[in-house]
Design an enzyme around this catalytic site. Structure first.
Site, PDB file in Angstrom:
ATOM      1  N   GLY A  30       0.846  -1.186   0.000  1.00 46.37           N
ATOM      2  CA  GLY A  30       0.000   0.000   0.000  1.00 46.37           C
ATOM      3  C   GLY A  30       0.880   1.235   0.000  1.00 46.37           C
ATOM      4  O   GLY A  30       1.050   1.905  -1.019  1.00 46.37           O
ATOM      5  N   THR A  65     -11.771   1.811  -3.955  1.00 47.44           N
ATOM      6  CA  THR A  65     -12.977   2.648  -3.890  1.00 47.44           C
ATOM      7  C   THR A  65     -13.751   2.535  -5.205  1.00 47.44           C
ATOM      8  O   THR A  65     -13.132   2.521  -6.282  1.00 47.44           O
ATOM      9  CB  THR A  65     -12.554   4.119  -3.638  1.00 47.44           C
ATOM     10  OG1 THR A  65     -11.826   4.159  -2.409  1.00 47.44           O
ATOM     11  CG2 THR A  65     -13.748   5.050  -3.550  1.00 47.44           C
ATOM     12  N   ALA A 110      10.281   1.204 -10.033  1.00 50.42           N
ATOM     13  CA  ALA A 110       9.350   2.273 -10.396  1.00 50.42           C
ATOM     14  C   ALA A 110       9.411   2.585 -11.887  1.00 50.42           C
ATOM     15  O   ALA A 110       8.420   2.990 -12.493  1.00 50.42           O
ATOM     16  CB  ALA A 110       9.675   3.523  -9.589  1.00 50.42           C
ATOM     17  N   GLU A 122      -4.876  14.892  -5.492  1.00 47.15           N
ATOM     18  CA  GLU A 122      -5.672  13.884  -4.770  1.00 47.15           C
ATOM     19  C   GLU A 122      -5.654  14.191  -3.273  1.00 47.15           C
ATOM     20  O   GLU A 122      -6.681  14.142  -2.592  1.00 47.15           O
ATOM     21  CB  GLU A 122      -5.106  12.487  -5.056  1.00 47.15           C
ATOM     22  CG  GLU A 122      -5.890  11.392  -4.374  1.00 47.15           C
ATOM     23  CD  GLU A 122      -5.420   9.978  -4.739  1.00 47.15           C
ATOM     24  OE1 GLU A 122      -4.679   9.820  -5.732  1.00 47.15           O
ATOM     25  OE2 GLU A 122      -5.796   9.043  -4.029  1.00 47.15           O
ATOM     26  N   ARG A 123      -4.488  14.542  -2.752  1.00 50.35           N
ATOM     27  CA  ARG A 123      -4.376  14.804  -1.312  1.00 50.35           C
ATOM     28  C   ARG A 123      -5.065  16.107  -0.929  1.00 50.35           C
ATOM     29  O   ARG A 123      -5.677  16.201   0.143  1.00 50.35           O
ATOM     30  CB  ARG A 123      -2.897  14.798  -0.908  1.00 50.35           C
ATOM     31  CG  ARG A 123      -2.354  13.388  -0.999  1.00 50.35           C
ATOM     32  CD  ARG A 123      -0.891  13.235  -0.719  1.00 50.35           C
ATOM     33  NE  ARG A 123      -0.566  11.817  -0.809  1.00 50.35           N
ATOM     34  CZ  ARG A 123       0.600  11.327  -1.206  1.00 50.35           C
ATOM     35  NH1 ARG A 123       1.584  12.148  -1.543  1.00 50.35           N
ATOM     36  NH2 ARG A 123       0.793  10.031  -1.256  1.00 50.35           N
TER      37      ARG A 123
HETATM   38  C1  LIG Z   1     -11.600   2.713   2.634  1.00 53.72           C
HETATM   39  C2  LIG Z   1     -10.336   2.655   1.822  1.00 53.72           C
HETATM   40  C3  LIG Z   1     -10.368   3.051   0.494  1.00 53.72           C
HETATM   41  C4  LIG Z   1      -9.224   2.954  -0.289  1.00 53.72           C
HETATM   42  N1  LIG Z   1      -9.296   3.269  -1.631  1.00 53.72           N
HETATM   43  C5  LIG Z   1      -8.241   2.974  -2.423  1.00 53.72           C
HETATM   44  C6  LIG Z   1      -8.343   3.104  -3.847  1.00 53.72           C
HETATM   45  O1  LIG Z   1      -9.375   3.514  -4.393  1.00 53.72           O
HETATM   46  N2  LIG Z   1      -7.276   2.750  -4.600  1.00 53.72           N
HETATM   47  C7  LIG Z   1      -6.113   2.291  -4.045  1.00 53.72           C
HETATM   48  O2  LIG Z   1      -5.200   1.987  -4.784  1.00 53.72           O
HETATM   49  N3  LIG Z   1      -5.969   2.187  -2.696  1.00 53.72           N
HETATM   50  C8  LIG Z   1      -7.018   2.501  -1.884  1.00 53.72           C
HETATM   51  N4  LIG Z   1      -6.891   2.361  -0.523  1.00 53.72           N
HETATM   52  C9  LIG Z   1      -5.640   1.841   0.036  1.00 53.72           C
HETATM   53  C10 LIG Z   1      -4.842   2.886   0.828  1.00 53.72           C
HETATM   54  O3  LIG Z   1      -4.311   3.847  -0.020  1.00 53.72           O
HETATM   55  C11 LIG Z   1      -3.782   2.108   1.625  1.00 53.72           C
HETATM   56  O4  LIG Z   1      -4.478   1.379   2.632  1.00 53.72           O
HETATM   57  C12 LIG Z   1      -2.758   3.021   2.268  1.00 53.72           C
HETATM   58  O5  LIG Z   1      -1.933   3.603   1.286  1.00 53.72           O
HETATM   59  C13 LIG Z   1      -1.873   2.290   3.280  1.00 53.72           C
HETATM   60  O6  LIG Z   1      -1.352   1.111   2.737  1.00 53.72           O
HETATM   61  P1  LIG Z   1      -1.460  -0.263   3.559  1.00 53.72           P
HETATM   62  O7  LIG Z   1      -2.884  -0.431   3.930  1.00 53.72           O
HETATM   63  O8  LIG Z   1      -0.828  -1.310   2.767  1.00 53.72           O
HETATM   64  O9  LIG Z   1      -0.670  -0.002   4.892  1.00 53.72           O
HETATM   65  P2  LIG Z   1       0.909  -0.256   5.088  1.00 53.72           P
HETATM   66  O10 LIG Z   1       1.647   0.361   3.963  1.00 53.72           O
HETATM   67  O11 LIG Z   1       1.133  -1.695   5.376  1.00 53.72           O
HETATM   68  O12 LIG Z   1       1.183   0.585   6.407  1.00 53.72           O
HETATM   69  C14 LIG Z   1       1.099   0.019   7.725  1.00 53.72           C
HETATM   70  C15 LIG Z   1       1.663   1.029   8.706  1.00 53.72           C
HETATM   71  O13 LIG Z   1       3.047   1.262   8.420  1.00 53.72           O
HETATM   72  C16 LIG Z   1       3.286   2.649   8.319  1.00 53.72           C
HETATM   73  N5  LIG Z   1       4.350   2.938   7.370  1.00 53.72           N
HETATM   74  C17 LIG Z   1       4.410   2.537   6.072  1.00 53.72           C
HETATM   75  N6  LIG Z   1       5.514   3.020   5.497  1.00 53.72           N
HETATM   76  C18 LIG Z   1       6.164   3.750   6.443  1.00 53.72           C
HETATM   77  C19 LIG Z   1       7.376   4.508   6.468  1.00 53.72           C
HETATM   78  N7  LIG Z   1       8.129   4.652   5.371  1.00 53.72           N
HETATM   79  N8  LIG Z   1       7.720   5.124   7.617  1.00 53.72           N
HETATM   80  C20 LIG Z   1       6.956   4.991   8.726  1.00 53.72           C
HETATM   81  N9  LIG Z   1       5.823   4.284   8.762  1.00 53.72           N
HETATM   82  C21 LIG Z   1       5.427   3.677   7.643  1.00 53.72           C
HETATM   83  C22 LIG Z   1       1.953   3.228   7.832  1.00 53.72           C
HETATM   84  O14 LIG Z   1       1.863   4.598   8.132  1.00 53.72           O
HETATM   85  C23 LIG Z   1       0.976   2.394   8.617  1.00 53.72           C
HETATM   86  O15 LIG Z   1       0.811   2.955   9.896  1.00 53.72           O
HETATM   87  C24 LIG Z   1      -8.022   2.508   0.291  1.00 53.72           C
HETATM   88  C25 LIG Z   1      -7.984   2.149   1.638  1.00 53.72           C
HETATM   89  C26 LIG Z   1      -9.121   2.210   2.399  1.00 53.72           C
HETATM   90  C27 LIG Z   1      -9.057   1.767   3.831  1.00 53.72           C
END
Ligand SMILES: Cc1cc2nc3c(=O)[nH]c(=O)nc-3n(C[C@H](O)[C@H](O)[C@H](O)COP(=O)(O)OP(=O)(O)OC[C@H]3O[C@@H](n4cnc5c(N)ncnc54)[C@H](O)[C@@H]3O)c2cc1C
Length: 378
Positions: A132, A159, A179, A243-244
């Protein structure tokens, strides 16, 4: 309150019509949509007919040809009504702009007009079960074979994923190149091997059809690559600030709505023979929150201007998302508290908003990622 100078009388009239749409076509149905786990498809078509989808898209591609502020009005009104089942923002101002900015003429003519009418619902699939935040770690591949790319992998948390007719899929076209080997592919509903998983049960946003997506040897025509092959990561980085900022725009509007609901509630609610509003604690806390929301509004409005001037950079957008969503969380939590036990009841907007907003600190880059982006520039 500081007068907002961004909007003209025409924008204000448009806002009134969007607000009426929300009152008549969305709010009365939202609870039922939450129970069923998705919004009725009909609301997409109605929104399209009212010019609420792809408002800022050029007319030649079916949009209203209006400026970005019209889209922002829609975002704000959706946030104000806390109608979190509607994935309009992602559809109109994330998916459609990718096609507008990087698509071929043929792709624009093929997809955008139907997105503007709500006939086609858009989604973007970056996240995977194992990737993610670390998007470079995605495992979905699209390997060129003759005139097609053979797409394999799975995505999650998408989404609009269950309703979607058109998904921009982020995939590795050169798996060994990180990338630099990432591309964006336009995948259509009905392509053989493209499957949708279950709608995910979430803490909030219960009417939003967030889903898993699966790709099993999907043969995507080479003409469906968005922009240039292997440039996907560059495009993602270019679009992420907007987006943000959209999340920040919604966060501020939603926080303001929460304050408005709470002011109304505490003036009505009687305890110990007086209103909750009469306590200094209530008045001072609400005064503090209103002050911060006003400050956030000014900052976000400036970011909107910067975006219009094509000068909104990655770090400023990260600051906007980080700070406003943190603020939104605090506002909703304090406002819920002023509702007492009723604040914990789903039928009260404040309860829903509190649960729905939690994800704002997670998607489109978590808070940690926002801090990382900001820190890198220090
Ligand atoms: C309701 C919902 C809708 C969504 N819609 C979309 C969508 O339309 N399209 C899409 O592609 N994605 C979508 N997402 C996904 C969303 O963008 C990801 O959940 C998000 O980017 C986090 O990724 P992850 O869940 O894999 O968490 P992880 O990347 O596994 O993160 C876990 C934890 O580690 C921390 N972490 C990660 N990297 C670092 C770092 N470098 N330094 C410190 N801490 C770190 C994070 O902050 C988090 O606390 C959606 C998610 C939700 C819940």
């Amino acid at each position: 309150m500081i007068e907002r100078t961004l909007f003209s009388d025409e924008h204000r009239m448009f806002r009134d019509s969007v607000r009426r749409f929300m009152e008549h076509e969305v709010v009365p149905h939202h609870e039922r949509w939450e129970d069923q786990g998705y919004v009725d498809r009909e609301v997409w078509r109605k929104a399209g007919a009212q010019g609420l989808l792809c408002s800022s898209m050029p007319e030649e591609y079916g949009g209203a040809g209006a400026d970005k502020l019209y889209s922002i009005v829609v975002m704000e009104e959706v946030a104000r009504a806390n109608a979190t089942g509607l994935g309009f923002g992602l559809h109109s101002e994330i998916v459609a702009p990718y096609i507008l900015h990087y698509g071929s003429e043929e792709q624009k003519r093929r997809y955008l007009p139907k997105m503007a009418t709500g006939e086609t619902i858009g989604a973007i699939a970056m996240s995977e079960p194992a990737a993610g935040s670390d998007l470079q770690g995605i495992r979905t591949t699209a390997i060129r074979k003759g005139d097609v790319y053979v797409l394999n992998g799975s995505k999650t948390f998408i989404t609009n994923g269950w309703h979607t007719d058109l998904v921009i899929v982020v995939a590795k076209t050169r798996p060994d190149a990180g990338a630099k080997g990432t591309s964006l592919l336009l995948v259509e509903q009905g392509m053989k091997g493209f499957g949708k998983g279950k709608r995910l049960k979430k803490v909030g946003m219960k009417a939003q059809d967030t889903s898993e997506l699966f790709f099993d040897d999907v043969e995507v025509p080479a003409a469906n690559v968005l922009g240039a092959e292997n440039q996907g990561f560059v495009y993602l980085m270019q679009e992420l600030p907007w987006e943000r900022l959209q999340i920040a725009i919604g966060a501020v509007e939603n926080a303001q709505a929460a304050i408005d609901w709470t002011v109304a509630y505490v003036q009505e609610r009687k305890v110990f023979g007086t209103t909750v509003a009469s306590f200094q604690n209530t008045r001072f806390k609400l005064a503090e929150l209103q002050t911060e929301v006003q400050i956030a509004r000014v900052f976000v409005d400036r970011c909107i201007e910067l975006h219009a001037e094509k000068r909104l950079d990655m770090r400023t957008a990260a600051m906007a998302k980080l700070w406003t969503t943190e603020l939104q969380h605090r506002v909703l939590d304090d406002c819920l508290q002023f509702h007492g036990g009723y604040g914990y009841m789903w039928e009260f907007p404040i309860a829903r908003a509190w649960a729905d907003a939690r994800v704002h600190r997670i998607y489109a880059g978590t808070h940690a990622i926002m801090r990382e982006i900001i820190a890198r520039g220090l």
